[in-house]
Motif scaffolding. Structure first.
Motif, PDB file in Angstrom:
ATOM      1  N   VAL A  39      42.635 -12.109 -48.483  1.00  0.00           N
ATOM      2  CA  VAL A  39      42.250 -13.515 -48.565  1.00  0.00           C
ATOM      3  C   VAL A  39      43.194 -14.393 -47.750  1.00  0.00           C
ATOM      4  CG1 VAL A  39      41.847 -15.452 -50.128  1.00  0.00           C
ATOM      5  CG2 VAL A  39      41.249 -13.129 -50.836  1.00  0.00           C
ATOM      6  N   THR A  40      42.588 -15.218 -46.883  1.00  0.00           N
ATOM      7  CA  THR A  40      43.321 -16.240 -46.133  1.00  0.00           C
ATOM      8  C   THR A  40      42.460 -17.491 -46.145  1.00  0.00           C
ATOM      9  OG1 THR A  40      42.315 -15.786 -43.980  1.00  0.00           O
ATOM     10  CG2 THR A  40      44.259 -14.462 -44.561  1.00  0.00           C
ATOM     11  N   ASP A  41      42.969 -18.543 -45.563  1.00  0.00           N
ATOM     12  CA  ASP A  41      42.179 -19.774 -45.482  1.00  0.00           C
ATOM     13  C   ASP A  41      41.495 -19.907 -44.121  1.00  0.00           C
ATOM     14  OD1 ASP A  41      44.374 -20.269 -43.916  1.00  0.00           O
ATOM     15  OD2 ASP A  41      44.947 -22.127 -44.913  1.00  0.00           O
ATOM     16  N   ASN A  42      41.482 -18.825 -43.342  1.00  0.00           N
ATOM     17  CA  ASN A  42      40.907 -18.856 -42.004  1.00  0.00           C
ATOM     18  C   ASN A  42      39.614 -18.046 -41.981  1.00  0.00           C
ATOM     19  OD1 ASN A  42      40.291 -18.782 -39.299  1.00  0.00           O
ATOM     20  ND2 ASN A  42      42.299 -18.076 -38.626  1.00  0.00           N
ATOM     21  N   LEU A  43      38.493 -18.733 -41.984  1.00  0.00           N
ATOM     22  CA  LEU A  43      37.192 -18.071 -41.972  1.00  0.00           C
ATOM     23  C   LEU A  43      36.919 -17.385 -40.637  1.00  0.00           C
ATOM     24  CD1 LEU A  43      34.734 -17.664 -43.834  1.00  0.00           C
ATOM     25  CD2 LEU A  43      33.766 -19.758 -42.864  1.00  0.00           C
ATOM     26  N   GLN A  44      37.609 -17.830 -39.584  1.00  0.00           N
ATOM     27  CA  GLN A  44      37.359 -17.312 -38.241  1.00  0.00           C
ATOM     28  C   GLN A  44      38.106 -16.003 -37.950  1.00  0.00           C
ATOM     29  OE1 GLN A  44      37.609 -20.529 -35.518  1.00  0.00           O
ATOM     30  NE2 GLN A  44      36.440 -19.494 -33.939  1.00  0.00           N
ATOM     31  N   ARG A  45      39.053 -15.634 -38.810  1.00  0.00           N
ATOM     32  CA  ARG A  45      39.781 -14.365 -38.647  1.00  0.00           C
ATOM     33  C   ARG A  45      39.903 -13.703 -40.006  1.00  0.00           C
ATOM     34  NH1 ARG A  45      45.218 -14.117 -35.474  1.00  0.00           N
ATOM     35  NH2 ARG A  45      43.735 -13.670 -33.801  1.00  0.00           N
ATOM     36  N   TRP A  46      39.309 -12.529 -40.114  1.00  0.00           N
ATOM     37  CA  TRP A  46      39.423 -11.747 -41.348  1.00  0.00           C
ATOM     38  C   TRP A  46      40.383 -10.592 -41.104  1.00  0.00           C
ATOM     39  CZ3 TRP A  46      34.189 -10.761 -44.258  1.00  0.00           C
ATOM     40  CH2 TRP A  46      33.517 -11.979 -44.461  1.00  0.00           C
ATOM     41  N   VAL A  47      41.214 -10.313 -42.096  1.00  0.00           N
ATOM     42  CA  VAL A  47      42.048  -9.110 -42.092  1.00  0.00           C
ATOM     43  C   VAL A  47      41.552  -8.257 -43.250  1.00  0.00           C
ATOM     44  CG1 VAL A  47      44.369  -8.172 -42.318  1.00  0.00           C
ATOM     45  CG2 VAL A  47      44.005 -10.304 -41.044  1.00  0.00           C
ATOM     46  N   ILE A  48      41.220  -7.018 -42.922  1.00  0.00           N
ATOM     47  CA  ILE A  48      40.581  -6.129 -43.874  1.00  0.00           C
ATOM     48  C   ILE A  48      41.384  -4.836 -43.975  1.00  0.00           C
ATOM     49  CG2 ILE A  48      38.488  -4.781 -44.346  1.00  0.00           C
ATOM     50  CD1 ILE A  48      36.993  -6.967 -42.660  1.00  0.00           C
ATOM     51  N   GLU A  49      41.721  -4.474 -45.208  1.00  0.00           N
ATOM     52  CA  GLU A  49      42.422  -3.218 -45.445  1.00  0.00           C
ATOM     53  C   GLU A  49      41.396  -2.091 -45.544  1.00  0.00           C
ATOM     54  OE1 GLU A  49      44.684  -2.002 -49.284  1.00  0.00           O
ATOM     55  OE2 GLU A  49      46.007  -3.290 -48.079  1.00  0.00           O
ATOM     56  N   VAL A  50      41.663  -1.002 -44.821  1.00  0.00           N
ATOM     57  CA  VAL A  50      40.772   0.158 -44.778  1.00  0.00           C
ATOM     58  C   VAL A  50      41.508   1.341 -45.392  1.00  0.00           C
ATOM     59  CG1 VAL A  50      39.455   1.696 -43.266  1.00  0.00           C
ATOM     60  CG2 VAL A  50      39.939  -0.639 -42.530  1.00  0.00           C
ATOM     61  N   THR A  51      40.873   2.035 -46.317  1.00  0.00           N
ATOM     62  CA  THR A  51      41.444   3.256 -46.885  1.00  0.00           C
ATOM     63  C   THR A  51      40.557   4.424 -46.486  1.00  0.00           C
ATOM     64  OG1 THR A  51      42.336   2.012 -48.749  1.00  0.00           O
ATOM     65  CG2 THR A  51      42.185   4.399 -49.009  1.00  0.00           C
ATOM     66  N   GLY A  52      41.178   5.446 -45.914  1.00  0.00           N
ATOM     67  CA  GLY A  52      40.435   6.625 -45.473  1.00  0.00           C
ATOM     68  C   GLY A  52      39.683   7.280 -46.622  1.00  0.00           C
ATOM     69  N   ALA A  53      38.500   7.770 -46.330  1.00  0.00           N
ATOM     70  CA  ALA A  53      37.631   8.380 -47.339  1.00  0.00           C
ATOM     71  C   ALA A  53      38.200   9.714 -47.830  1.00  0.00           C
ATOM     72  CB  ALA A  53      36.228   8.578 -46.768  1.00  0.00           C
TER      73      ALA A  53
END
Length: 162
Positions: A39-53
């Motif tokens: 979660v950030t306050d910037n709708l134009q840039r998302w940071v997403i955590e990825v966990t390997g399957a």
């Protein structure tokens, strides 16, 4: 992102803003398995955590994706989708985080969402049988210095086995 590309980035259109807000709400209700939106306050840039399957070469490994959205999303593909350092070792992921995946470029469709992008990236990771960089990694990364975006690359999508 370099300062010149940050200056060139325009504010989201009303359509893009509404679409991203809708996608974010949907994500919060039903996030794709293996992903967590930071979660950030910037709708134009998302940071997403990825966990390997589980059961894959990347099982339980965690990486971060950065997704930058252009003014006219979703009519235009995300400005860039890259792995933040350290990027996973994968035949289609360069050490600078750039991803060779056709839906991010030539095969983009406005029907796609951040969730569908994430699922495609996880599928790409999960199907890999080797942990290695692309053969042209060093040359490509050297040519990308000075903030070159992956969208400035003419990708050659020829390997659908990985």
């Amino acid at each position: 992102m370099t300062s010149s590309s940050a200056a060139a980035r325009k504010a989201l259109s009303k359509i893009a803003s509404n679409r991203l807000q809708k996608e974010l709400v949907e994500w919060q209700v039903n996030p794709p398995a293996g992903f967590k939106h930071k979660v950030t306050d910037n709708l134009q840039r998302w940071v997403i955590e990825v966990t390997g399957a589980p059961g894959t070469l990347y099982a339980n490994e965690t990486y971060q994706l950065q997704v930058d959205f252009p003014e006219h999303y979703p009519m235009e593909a995300p400005q860039q989708v890259i792995f933040l350092h350290p990027a996973p070792l994968h035949p289609h992921i360069y050490s600078n985080g750039h991803i060779c995946l056709d839906i991010l470029y030539d095969s983009w469709s406005p029907a796609m969402t951040v969730s569908s992008i994430c699922i495609s990236i996880l599928s790409m990771l999960s199907s890999s049988t080797v942990k290695q960089r692309p053969e042209d990694n060093d040359r490509y990364v050297k040519n990308c210095r000075n903030g070159r975006s992956p969208k400035e690359t003419r990708w050659w999508f020829h390997d659908d086995k990985v």
